[in-house]
Design an enzyme around this catalytic site. Structure first.
Site, short mmCIF file in Angstrom:
data_model
loop_
_atom_site.label_atom_id
_atom_site.label_comp_id
_atom_site.label_asym_id
_atom_site.label_seq_id
_atom_site.Cartn_x
_atom_site.Cartn_y
_atom_site.Cartn_z
N LYS A 7 10.38 -19.47 26.60
CA LYS A 7 9.96 -19.22 25.22
C LYS A 7 10.64 -20.23 24.30
O LYS A 7 11.83 -20.53 24.47
CB LYS A 7 10.34 -17.79 24.82
CG LYS A 7 9.79 -17.37 23.47
CD LYS A 7 10.11 -15.91 23.17
CE LYS A 7 9.51 -15.47 21.85
NZ LYS A 7 9.78 -14.05 21.54
N SER A 57 5.78 -11.31 20.43
CA SER A 57 5.73 -12.71 20.09
C SER A 57 5.80 -13.67 21.28
O SER A 57 5.45 -14.82 21.16
CB SER A 57 6.87 -13.04 19.13
OG SER A 57 8.12 -12.88 19.77
N SER A 117 8.65 -7.83 21.72
CA SER A 117 8.10 -9.18 21.95
C SER A 117 8.00 -9.64 23.40
O SER A 117 7.33 -10.62 23.68
CB SER A 117 8.90 -10.21 21.15
OG SER A 117 8.54 -10.15 19.80
#
Lengths: 97, 488
Positions: B80, B155, B179
């Site tokens: 990420k 996310s 997330s």
């Protein structure tokens, strides 16, 4: 009728505190959205929190200390690699006074 | 034999070790896949092909020389883009950090490298992790591999989509209010949010630091357990790192839930829950019952206040954490900067941050300001105490709790982005575990009209072993992990 928590003027002031410029259109849009969100946040008033201590984090930690030992620092050149504006070995800041 | 890009990390490490395939062949096949699919998925912000191939060759050389190999030897890992990678840009999917190149690796990255994992790129996300759909990314949305017109969740949407599409074998996500679990649910992969403090946050760009936690995402529970074993463990560089013993979580993966007591909190099946989601999660609970667990509906009334409390705390912490972005030492800086400092900062932050980030900073500033601090921030922190206590109480009666991960199936890209509050509501089932710091896993539990549904298994702090065991048992006795998205 829905309560108005924030006026456009309030939003301008808070944005100024947060150092964020907003366009005219955004001021109107954000004010509406903030009022919707704060209307939802009103929910927290329903629950009784008398005599309840706040939880800032979930760990059973107080202060975490370490020995104050010097270790090698990052070379200046590397530390300045991401600086958008620099002069010699310095970060170039905008006018303060 | 399974195609290389669809292989699990466990199988892959064995095949590379046994010289059935070289790390280079495998990594090239992953990049071939990325090349073919990225135009339609957009899981990555940055791909690090040269570095990855170089690393693969290093591993192949180790094998030919008979040198010892790490536990992730050869595995392609997507990271990420809010986790710092030395010499590879780390953007948080924001214009603010578009060209930020960290001078150091996050602790989790160091641990991956030590075990010979191969980092193949940085994945797309909601800007600064603020979102539920990966639509707030400055670089544009990621598409759900199961249905390209739908969001992948957020996310950590890029990480989940990359695994589902076969563009990575493992991925790192980070979870502040769901997330990791939300995109895992929406892309039908497995995602773990560990106990707060179990995984070092050193090098994770902060959004709300009392809630943020890095965690593994993978195709199955075993791979998540393996990956977690590597990234977990105390780190002196993170003062909030828990002093928990390092464990091999794969050792706890036995297929049994005999005698376990499972609680199903009714508050996590609230009024916004879709009927199909509810049906499928209940089918999952009954499956575990069939396998020997006992299940009971329970009530944790304070969970009804979790969403509001979470957003107040997260926004408040964000307003403080993101104050560092002034455009001086790093980040976006406007060229029209001959004004005074305040005007320059305000301009940098207006242009550098997208709308959702600015909204959260401004509302967080408000919640912390004089006259409103007690009403919002302090009140929310007190609710946090109550929620934590209520979970503790529930765990006196139950070993684990189960709920839907998301109240609704993946929605259409563009459907909710104009209405911030509607998006916040999607986090209603995931935020309370961050407030209480609990370990939680999302596992695939079915489909509705071709769209994935995920089930959450929640455990007491540091009981990742039990959480993984229940998830593993469920996975072994259901067919969902074998289903693949309809991609060419």
């Amino acid at each position: 009728m829905k309560r108005r928590y924030l006026s456009k003027k309030n939003v301008e002031h808070i944005a100024w505190l947060a150092h964020i410029e907003l366009s005219k259109k955004e001021k109107t849009l954000f004010t509406k959205q903030f009022n919707d969100i704060l209307e939802y946040f009103k929910k927290i008033d329903e629950i009784d929190t008398e005599n309840v201590q706040p939880t800032y984090h979930v760990l059973d930690l107080k202060n975490v200390y370490r020995e104050d030992e010097a270790t090698p620092s990052m070379p200046i050149k590397e530390a300045l690699k991401n600086v958008p504006k620099k002069e010699k070995k310095f970060v170039k800041a905008p006018r303060i006074v | 034999m399974t195609k290389l890009h669809a292989t699990t990390a466990k199988e892959l490490v064995e095949r590379i070790r046994n010289k059935e395939v070289t790390a280079e062949e495998y990594v090239l096949s992953v990049f071939e896949r990325i090349h073919r699919l990225e135009d339609s998925i957009h899981a990555f912000v940055t791909v690090t092909k040269e570095k990855a191939i170089e690393k693969a060759r290093e591993i192949d050389k180790k094998i030919s020389e008979g040198k010892p190999l790490g536990r992730l030897a050869g595995v392609a890992i997507a990271v990420k883009d809010n986790i710092c990678t030395k010499d590879t840009r780390t953007t948080c999917s924001s214009k603010m950090l578009e060209s930020f190149v960290p001078p150091y690796d996050a602790t989790v990255i160091e641990r991956i490298k030590k075990e010979d994992g191969i980092i193949i790129g940085k994945t797309n996300m909601d800007e600064f992790a603020m979102g539920t759909s990966t639509e707030t990314s400055y670089f544009g949305p990621t598409h759900n591999p199961w249905n390209l017109s739908r969001v992948p969740g957020g996310s950590s949407g890029g990480s989940a989509a990359a695994i589902a599409a076969g563009e990575a074998t493992l991925a790192l996500g980070a979870d502040t209010g769901g997330s990791i679990r939300c995109p895992a649910s929406y892309c039908s992969v497995v995602g773990v949010k560990p106990t707060y403090g179990l995984v070092s946050r050193y090098g994770l760009i902060a959004y709300a630091n009392s809630l943020d936690q890095i965690g593994p995402m993978a195709r199955n529970v075993y791979d998540c357990a393996l990956f977690l074993s590597i990234i977990a463990g105390h780190d002196p560089s993170d003062s909030t790192s828990a002093k928990a013993a390092k464990r091999d979580y794969t050792k706890f993966l036995k297929s049994s839930v005999e005698g376990l007591k499972i609680g199903v909190p009714e508050e996590l099946f609230g009024e916004g829950t879709s009927g199909n989601v509810e049906k499928q999660v209940w089918a999952g609970v009954h499956k575990l019952e069939e396998l020997g667990a006992s299940c009971k509906v329970t009530s944790i009334p304070s969970l009804d206040y979790a969403l509001a409390a979470y957003y107040i705390i997260a926004m408040s912490e964000a307003s403080s954490n993101l104050a560092r972005y002034d455009g001086l030492r790093y980040g976006y800086r406007t060229n029209r900067d001959n004004g005074d400092w305040s005007t320059v900062y305000s301009k940098n932050r207006r242009i550098g941050f997208g709308a959702e980030v600015r909204r959260r900073i401004i509302l967080g500033t408000y919640a912390l300001s004089t006259g409103y601090y007690d009403k919002y921030y302090l009140k929310a922190l007190k609710i946090r105490t109550i929620i934590r206590r209520d979970f503790e109480k529930a765990f006196k009666e139950f070993n684990v709790l189960i709920s839907p991960t998301m109240p609704i199936p993946p929605f259409k890209i563009g459907e909710k982005i104009q209405d911030p509050l509607a998006l916040y509501m999607c986090d209603v089932d995931t935020v309370s575990m961050n407030l209480a710091g609990l370990p939680t896993i999302s596992v695939p539990c079915g489909f509705t009209a071709g769209l994935p549904i995920g089930m959450q298994i929640i455990a007491p702090p540091l009981h990742e072993d039990l959480m993984l065991q229940v998830a593993y048992t469920f996975e072994q006795n259901t067919p969902y992990k074998n289903q693949k998205p309809p991609l060419k």
